[in-house]
Design a protein around this motif. Sequence first.
Motif, short mmCIF file in Angstrom:
data_model
loop_
_atom_site.label_atom_id
_atom_site.label_comp_id
_atom_site.label_asym_id
_atom_site.label_seq_id
_atom_site.Cartn_x
_atom_site.Cartn_y
_atom_site.Cartn_z
N GLN A 141 58.08 44.72 36.75
CA GLN A 141 57.40 43.70 35.96
C GLN A 141 56.96 42.51 36.81
O GLN A 141 56.05 41.76 36.41
CB GLN A 141 58.30 43.21 34.81
N PHE A 142 57.55 42.35 37.98
CA PHE A 142 57.08 41.30 38.88
C PHE A 142 55.65 41.59 39.34
O PHE A 142 54.87 40.67 39.60
CB PHE A 142 58.01 41.15 40.08
N ALA A 143 55.29 42.87 39.41
CA ALA A 143 53.91 43.24 39.74
C ALA A 143 52.96 42.74 38.65
O ALA A 143 51.85 42.29 38.95
CB ALA A 143 53.78 44.76 39.90
N PHE A 144 53.41 42.80 37.41
CA PHE A 144 52.61 42.28 36.31
C PHE A 144 52.38 40.78 36.47
O PHE A 144 51.28 40.28 36.26
CB PHE A 144 53.33 42.56 34.98
N SER A 145 53.43 40.07 36.88
CA SER A 145 53.30 38.63 37.10
C SER A 145 52.33 38.33 38.24
O SER A 145 51.53 37.39 38.17
CB SER A 145 54.67 38.00 37.39
N ILE A 146 52.41 39.11 39.31
CA ILE A 146 51.49 38.93 40.43
C ILE A 146 50.05 39.11 39.95
O ILE A 146 49.16 38.32 40.28
CB ILE A 146 51.80 39.93 41.56
N PHE A 147 49.83 40.16 39.17
CA PHE A 147 48.49 40.41 38.64
C PHE A 147 47.98 39.22 37.85
O PHE A 147 46.86 38.73 38.07
CB PHE A 147 48.50 41.66 37.75
N VAL A 148 48.79 38.72 36.93
CA VAL A 148 48.34 37.64 36.06
C VAL A 148 48.14 36.35 36.84
O VAL A 148 47.18 35.61 36.62
CB VAL A 148 49.34 37.42 34.90
N VAL A 149 49.04 36.07 37.80
CA VAL A 149 48.91 34.85 38.60
C VAL A 149 47.62 34.87 39.41
O VAL A 149 46.85 33.91 39.43
CB VAL A 149 50.13 34.68 39.52
N VAL A 150 47.36 35.98 40.10
CA VAL A 150 46.14 36.07 40.91
C VAL A 150 44.91 36.08 40.01
O VAL A 150 43.90 35.43 40.32
CB VAL A 150 46.18 37.34 41.79
N GLU A 151 44.99 36.79 38.90
CA GLU A 151 43.85 36.85 37.97
C GLU A 151 43.47 35.46 37.48
O GLU A 151 42.29 35.14 37.35
CB GLU A 151 44.21 37.73 36.77
N THR A 152 44.47 34.62 37.24
CA THR A 152 44.20 33.32 36.64
C THR A 152 44.01 32.20 37.65
O THR A 152 43.09 31.39 37.52
CB THR A 152 45.34 32.95 35.68
N TRP A 153 44.84 32.14 38.65
CA TRP A 153 44.82 31.00 39.55
C TRP A 153 43.62 30.97 40.49
O TRP A 153 43.28 29.92 41.04
CB TRP A 153 46.12 30.93 40.36
N LEU A 154 42.97 32.10 40.67
CA LEU A 154 41.76 32.12 41.51
C LEU A 154 40.48 32.05 40.70
O LEU A 154 39.39 31.99 41.26
CB LEU A 154 41.75 33.37 42.39
N VAL A 155 40.58 32.05 39.37
CA VAL A 155 39.38 31.96 38.53
C VAL A 155 38.58 30.68 38.80
O VAL A 155 37.34 30.72 38.76
CB VAL A 155 39.75 32.08 37.04
N PRO A 156 39.22 29.52 39.07
CA PRO A 156 38.39 28.35 39.40
C PRO A 156 37.46 28.57 40.59
O PRO A 156 36.31 28.13 40.58
CB PRO A 156 39.43 27.26 39.70
#
Length: 438
Positions: free
Chosen positions: A68-83
């Motif tokens: 599930q930490f892979a899921f967190s990595i996905f969401v963090v990268v998906e969101t934090w680089l959107v700007p």
Amino acid sequence: MNRSAQSAPAAFGATARPVDEAPSNAYRWGQLVMGIVCMAMIANLQYGWTLFVAPMESKNHWGLTAIQFAFSIFVVVETWLVPVEGWLVDKFGPRPVIAGGAILVALAWVLNSYATSITALYVAAAIAGLGAGAVYGTCVGNALKWFPDRRGLAAGLTAAGFGAGSALTVIPIANMIQSSGYEHTFFFFGIVQGIVIFAISMFMTRPRVPKGVVAATRVVSTKVDYTVGQMMRTPTFWVTYVLFVAVAAGGLMATAQIGPIAKDYGFAKMPMSVLGFTLPLLTMTLAIDNLANGFTRPLCGFISDRIGRENTMLLVFIGEGLALLGLMKYGHDPVMFMVFAALTFLCWGEIYSIFPALVADTFGAKNAAANAGTMYTAKGTASLLVPLSAYIATKGNWDRVFLFSAAISIVAGLMAKFVLQPMRHRTIDKVNERGSVE
């Protein structure tokens, strides 16, 4: 300048339409529909993830928390680089950004299919997040710019593609995992999703509002455009950000953990019949949840265009908290589990339409992709709580997770109405009177 140089932007750049040609209303709806399809193609990266967790754990024994930490990595990268991706969209247009996202989305799931270590899974998750963020941020930003008159509805329809997009593929994915293994399923769907997104990206153009279209008059909105830096210096932004984190956390926990919860409750594979379809309870629940998650986004976006953003937030955030409490109290019954899980998603998914619309209302449309993308990083912040939920639910004690998620959601609803609304209105009135941010 030679002919090939002149045609290059039209072939792969921001727009293929003459500068002085105003698009038709039908054209902008066509752009919106293509954005929705792109969003549907990246939906499985998040909402189909829970189907792969148990098979990966059974084969590799990496541990649920580690997976599930892979899921967190996905969401963090998906969101934090959107700007950053939003800035690229504002500068170069949607086409190259979505095309790049398509390649990364396909690559990520292909890598998942070959992953033999938890490290490889984490690398693939980061690549998937980068690709999904590029598609998500671009499509939402485009919707906000194309539809100043219907921001809530447009953002909601676009976000619905992401929320409900996996509903049609949950059953095929579950069946393919059962028949061919999770590795083949990752590979097949990764390639298909990437190809579809790439093909559509070739037809995406810069938003240009048709003549005669004006901003909605039923919501409070600014007349001044903020940059990302100017936006982040306002208290209104940070209060909104905290509310986004609070509400997103509960929904993300449910999204990632619905499979393990059903397994711990002992009825994940129980046959359930709905409208003549008989499926394992978990598969049926996910299909219904994704439909509810998608349906609420345009619905609540439309409602927020009519009654205001904060008033809608008050109703649905408290609704999410009550649904989570219902899941805690009655969720051990298979039917009630399906009902309250669906209600949770119905009261959660709208954050991805209301918050982008609220950002454009408050901080202007010119930099909407970058500004809404910056706000979207709140989802990444909230995702950091997902592994925590698996930890505090050790030995199947999910009650504490439900109580925590419900409490913060209810508090967020009250804060939206009684803290954010007056603060946001004062900010808008002040800057409109002055005519500039500073």
